[in-house]
Design a protein around this motif. Structure first.
Motif, mmCIF file in Angstrom:
data_model
loop_
_atom_site.group_PDB
_atom_site.id
_atom_site.type_symbol
_atom_site.label_atom_id
_atom_site.label_comp_id
_atom_site.label_asym_id
_atom_site.label_seq_id
_atom_site.Cartn_x
_atom_site.Cartn_y
_atom_site.Cartn_z
ATOM 1 N N ASN A 109 74.408 29.010 -13.246
ATOM 2 C CA ASN A 109 74.432 27.851 -12.290
ATOM 3 C C ASN A 109 75.114 26.711 -12.593
ATOM 4 O OD1 ASN A 109 72.632 29.397 -10.448
ATOM 5 N ND2 ASN A 109 71.248 29.190 -11.907
ATOM 6 N N SER A 149 65.482 26.784 -7.686
ATOM 7 C CA SER A 149 66.487 26.451 -8.828
ATOM 8 C C SER A 149 66.301 27.339 -10.064
ATOM 9 C CB SER A 149 66.170 24.957 -9.176
ATOM 10 O OG SER A 149 64.926 24.679 -9.928
ATOM 11 N N GLY A 150 67.126 27.320 -10.763
ATOM 12 C CA GLY A 150 67.215 28.248 -11.961
ATOM 13 C C GLY A 150 66.995 29.825 -11.884
ATOM 14 N N ARG A 151 67.014 30.135 -10.465
ATOM 15 C CA ARG A 151 66.885 31.388 -10.026
ATOM 16 C C ARG A 151 68.299 31.892 -9.681
ATOM 17 N NH1 ARG A 151 61.969 34.299 -10.170
ATOM 18 N NH2 ARG A 151 62.389 36.277 -10.067
#
Lengths: 422, 513
Positions: A76, A97-99
């Motif tokens: 990302n 987020s983060g996924r």
């Protein structure tokens, strides 16, 4: 080599076929959606297009893909604080987020698929539901005001309409025209005779005799031209032209006693919508007045008209009295075309029905263009029906029908508004 | 700014106005063409077409082709695009460009003169030269024939609808669409055919395929000498087949010849778009890089003025914006942003290499940037392009970081960030992310029961233990419709151990309705 081509005027609407294919495929769902839309929208707004939504699972085109689970490693952009090895709590509900989102095709949102139907498309579905073959064929035959206007002269008519001046002028013209050659010959003959007489030609000279004969003959001919001939007659012409009545008011009267359930109200609404659409085609401006009644009548807005839960017994005359009052106060005769549509299940307080008939016959019918009564019921006719049935004998612009199921709405409508013999 | 405004006017300067005229577009095009050729861009001839917003929506929703067959799904895309556009929720694509010879680029009538110039530079010279140069497009697509083929497909399908009814055709195409991503030959190159040849071949195919089937599904007993040879039940197919549509076209027992042709049409079109799916970052990056470079050159020469440039830069900036992962607007990596940044970065490495660049890119640091970029454009796809050219500097600029999500762990963990330790790891991870083989489940035709119930078995080899999505069962129904008999989908581990199986029984063994 290169080309610059103007394509704007060609190949428009290439997607029309695909669009139509889509509508065709989802006809059932769209019809349902249109049904829901009719419930939710106001009568006056019915002629616009409509946003229609159908469940996304129905229009989804499936394909193989990955779901959550197993190992995903995703790069990302926009790291702010993380260091290698940081542990992050798993975001709830996936995504976020983060996924990584790539490949998680099951994550598409479950919103409905929403799109716009054009006005025509919407009307098609709307009328299809009502089994409407062709609205345009029906024609409004309710009495329309005419005014009489002079429109020149005609050659036929009744004696009382003879226009004397015009007729005599015509006669004069005819006499001049028809007598012209004779008059010219007469003038010549008289001049010749005078010349002969001045030259002392004897009176019994054959030329003088001939001329005198000729002059006499010509005089006779001229006198034989009729002073007036049927051909000369002109009649004043008056034509009737429709009085430009570009505004109308539509009264929706609905019985909201306990027996008028949602289904019946919906049927009534559809009937009112049809009437509205129909009038809309004839008048530029149309107002809608909603009157609801149980034992008492009230003028309300549309939302309350269809959705208020207040109810009680039934006194129909209360609504008719209110109707009469509203017409007198706001829609005075001559200014407005008034239409009334009354919907009821027909159940009325016994003594009141007679009163209703009297009100209609004596007071209301002379003030309105057309009055329709629909009885939404699957039962036998009630006393109101019986009383109302006597009205058409006195006022032809009164019509009544019975509606049992929504499918009856359109046939009933046609029956009510069919072209009537003059 | 002051200095800029003092420049002497260029003799061929474009006027500072936003309305375009045909003359002005011609004029802008001439200038762009001159500059593009000066930079060595090799393109197909251009055909610029002015169209309305509505026509743009039409083109946008029928796979971006000037002609396409009719299908409800295109109508669905049209409706949702139209809705978004009419409510102002989204702008339309500024441009659509078709990989054909001549290369067709659509200019929307609503665009200002500046936007038209941007689109010409972007599509007619950027994308166009990419189509002509990149190895995947050279190998897999035939720019000469595609428009003709689409015409053939449209007519053929319309004819089928007349003969067999719209419903029958629609159902079949639905099923083909469901597996169109599995309609690609990755190793075999399609032959170039003209429309006439295509039609002639189509007739031959019908006859040939039918005769082949009889052999495969024959029910008559074999002669004794044949029986002896066919003693051991031969596996069918002998090798797993990755091209599902091809396999169905060739071997589905019950399809009629026209149905096979429809399968083929969907497969061919899918194959045509296969390179586009693998070169999104590169293709958009390349086109964006060139519109930026060409228009800047025109500005430097004085052909376009300040107002023009400001408007252009505004659009350009919007296109290449990359929201960070925590932004509410984040929707994955923007291919325009990444591609443009990489192309620009390659030029920088050529022209102004740092010590780090010399270490990482010894071959290209200090080389001729035009040649280097051309080489990169011609010989890579997204996956290998990123693996080859993503520099530490860009990883830092984008603040890239890799997150590992393993469902056996309770938490996600950051596996690498934009630091010395992480550059290579991040770069490789990002490259893998663009590997179509990783993005899409690996599903192949495994076997057919030729002796008994004719069931077809597909095999999904799991990648990183990722499960199939919920739609898999729906897709399987489509496969069963095409195949005409039961279909199984086995999910196996990379070692070949069976993990789970999905099944779709074909209840009615009648012909495809």
């Amino acid at each position: 080599m290169s080309y610059l081509i103007d394509r704007r005027l060609q190949g428009k609407n290439k997607s029309a076929v695909n669009r139509e294919r889509f509508l065709r495929r989802y006809k059932g769902q769209i019809k349902d959606a249109v049904g829901r839309a009719i419930k939710g929208r106001s009568i006056t707004d019915i002629e616009n297009g409509e946003k229609v939504s159908i469940p996304v699972k129905d229009v989804n085109e499936p394909s193989f893909g990955h779901a959550h689970g197993g190992v995903w490693e995703v790069v990302n952009p926009g790291n702010q604080e993380y260091q290698k090895g940081d542990q992050i709590a798993r975001p709830k509900g996936g995504g976020g987020s983060g996924r990584g989102k790539a490949g998680n095709s099951d994550q598409t949102s479950e919103d409905d698929f929403i799109f716009e139907l054009s006005r025509e498309e919407f009307m098609n579905y709307f009328f299809e539901d009502l089994e409407l073959p062709n609205l345009v064929k029906t024609q409004l035959t309710a009495t329309t005001d005419f005014k009489s206007q002079r429109a020149g002269y005609t050659v036929s008519g009744t004696p009382s309409n003879i226009h004397v001046l015009r007729s005599l002028r015509g006669a004069l013209g005819r006499r001049i025209a028809v007598g012209g050659p004779s008059r010219k010959a007469l003038a010549e003959a008289e001049l010749e005779l005078e010349t002969l007489l001045l030259a002392d030609v004897p009176l019994d000279d054959f030329r003088v005799v001939e001329l005198k004969k000729k002059i006499h003959h010509l005089h006779t001919r001229l006198l034989a031209i009729p002073y007036i001939d049927p051909f000369d007659l002109r009649y004043s012409n008056r034509i009737k032209i429709p009085k430009p009545m570009t505004q109308a008011v539509m009264f929706c009267i609905m019985d909201v006693s306990g027996s008028m359930d949602e289904g019946r109200k919906d049927t009534a609404k559809r009937f009112f919508i049809l009437l509205y659409l129909f009038l809309k085609r004839v008048y530029d401006k149309i107002e809608v007045v909603f009157i609801r009644h149980h034992t008492a009548a009230a003028e309300v807005d549309e939302h309350e008209f269809f959705h208020s839960r207040e109810s009680g017994g039934t006194v129909v005359s209360s609504a008719l009295n209110l109707l009469n009052k509203v017409i007198d106060e706001r829609y005075g005769a001559g200014q407005w075309n008034s239409y009334v549509a009354q919907a009821s299940d027909g159940d009325n307080w016994d003594n009141d029905s007679v009163l209703c008939r009297q009100l209609l016959v004596n007071t209301i019918m002379p003030k309105v263009q057309y009055y329709t009564y629909v009885e939404i019921t699957d039962g036998p006719p009630q006393n109101l029906w019986e009383q109302y049935a006597q009205v058409p004998d006195l006022h032809q612009h009164f019509a009544m029908q019975k509606i049992v199921t929504p499918a009856d709405i359109y046939p009933v409508f046609r029956e009510l508004f069919k072209k009537q013999p003059k | 700014m002051n200095e800029m405004t003092k420049r002497p006017p260029h003799p061929r300067a474009l006027p500072e106005q936003s309305e375009w005229t045909f003359e002005l577009i011609e004029q802008a095009h001439e200038e762009i063409k001159r500059v593009a050729q000066g930079f060595g861009l090799d393109t197909y001839p251009n055909q610029l077409e002015i169209i309305t917003a509505e026509q743009m929506m039409d083109a946008y929703t029928s796979v971006g082709m000037p002609v396409s067959y009719n299908h409800w799904s295109f109508g669905k895309h049209f409706l949702s695009t139209e809705k978004g556009y009419k409510r102002g929720q989204m702008g339309l694509a500024y441009e659509i460009v078709i990989n054909s010879n001549p290369c067709i680029a659509y200019l929307m009538e609503e665009n200002s003169l500046t936007m038209q110039a941007l689109v010409i530079a972007h599509a007619a010279y950027g994308h166009n030269s990419f189509f002509k140069g990149n190895y995947l497009f050279r190998t897999w697509t035939d720019a000469e024939a595609i428009v003709d083929y689409m015409v053939f497909a449209k007519n053929y399908i319309a004819e089928c609808e007349q003969r067999h009814g719209i419903d029958a055709v629609e159902l079949l195409i639905d099923s083909c669409h469901a597996i169109q991503n599995y309609g690609v030959d990755r190793y075999k190159r399609p032959a170039k055919l003209s429309l006439a040849q295509e039609q002639a071949r189509q007739k031959e195919r019908e006859a040939y395929l039918q005769s082949q089937l009889n052999e495969l599904w024959r029910t008559l007993p074999k002669r004794p000498e044949e029986e002896a040879v066919a003693q051991a039940p031969a596996r069918f197919p002998p090798e797993p087949e990755e091209n599902l549509l091809y396999f169905i076209e060739k071997y589905a027992p019950l399809l009629e010849p026209w149905q096979r042709e429809l399968v083929r049409i969907v497969r061919k079109i899918s194959q045509y778009f296969y390179p586009q799916r693998q070169t999104q970052v590169m293709n958009e990056g390349w086109a964006t890089f060139w519109h930026y470079t060409i228009l800047n050159q025109l500005y430097d020469e004085g052909v376009i003025g300040n107002g023009f440039m400001m408007e252009f830069l505004k659009s350009h900036t919007n296109v290449v914006y990359q929201p960070p992962v925590h932004s509410p607007y984040y929707n994955g990596i923007n291919p325009y942003a990444l591609g443009f940044a990489m192309m620009t970065d390659i030029r920088r490495i050529c022209e102004n290499p740092t010590a780090e660049d010399r270490e990482w890119f010894p071959d290209i640091a200090g080389s001729d940037w035009k040649q280097t970029l051309q080489f990169a454009m011609r010989n890579f796809k997204d996956e290998s392009f990123i693996a080859q050219y993503l520099s530490p500097r860009l990883i830092r600029e984008f603040h890239f970081f890799a997150v590992l999500d393993d469902d056996r762990n309770e938490k996600l963990s950051v596996s690498a960030i934009h630091d010395e330790m992480g550059y290579r790891y991040v770069r490789q991870q990002l490259a893998d992310q663009y590997n179509l083989g990783n993005r899409e489940p690996n599903i192949q035709v495994w076997s057919v029961n030729t002796r008994d119930d004719r069931a077809l078995t597909l095999r999904h080899t799991q990648f990183n233990r990722r499960p199939l999505n919920q739609q898999a069962h729906e897709v399987l129904k489509h496969v069963a419709r095409l195949w005409g008999f039961d279909v199984h989908l086995d999910t196996v581990s990379p070692e070949g151990k069976l993990i789970s199986t999905l099944e779709c029984k074909r209840e009615k063994r009648g012909r495809l309705a």
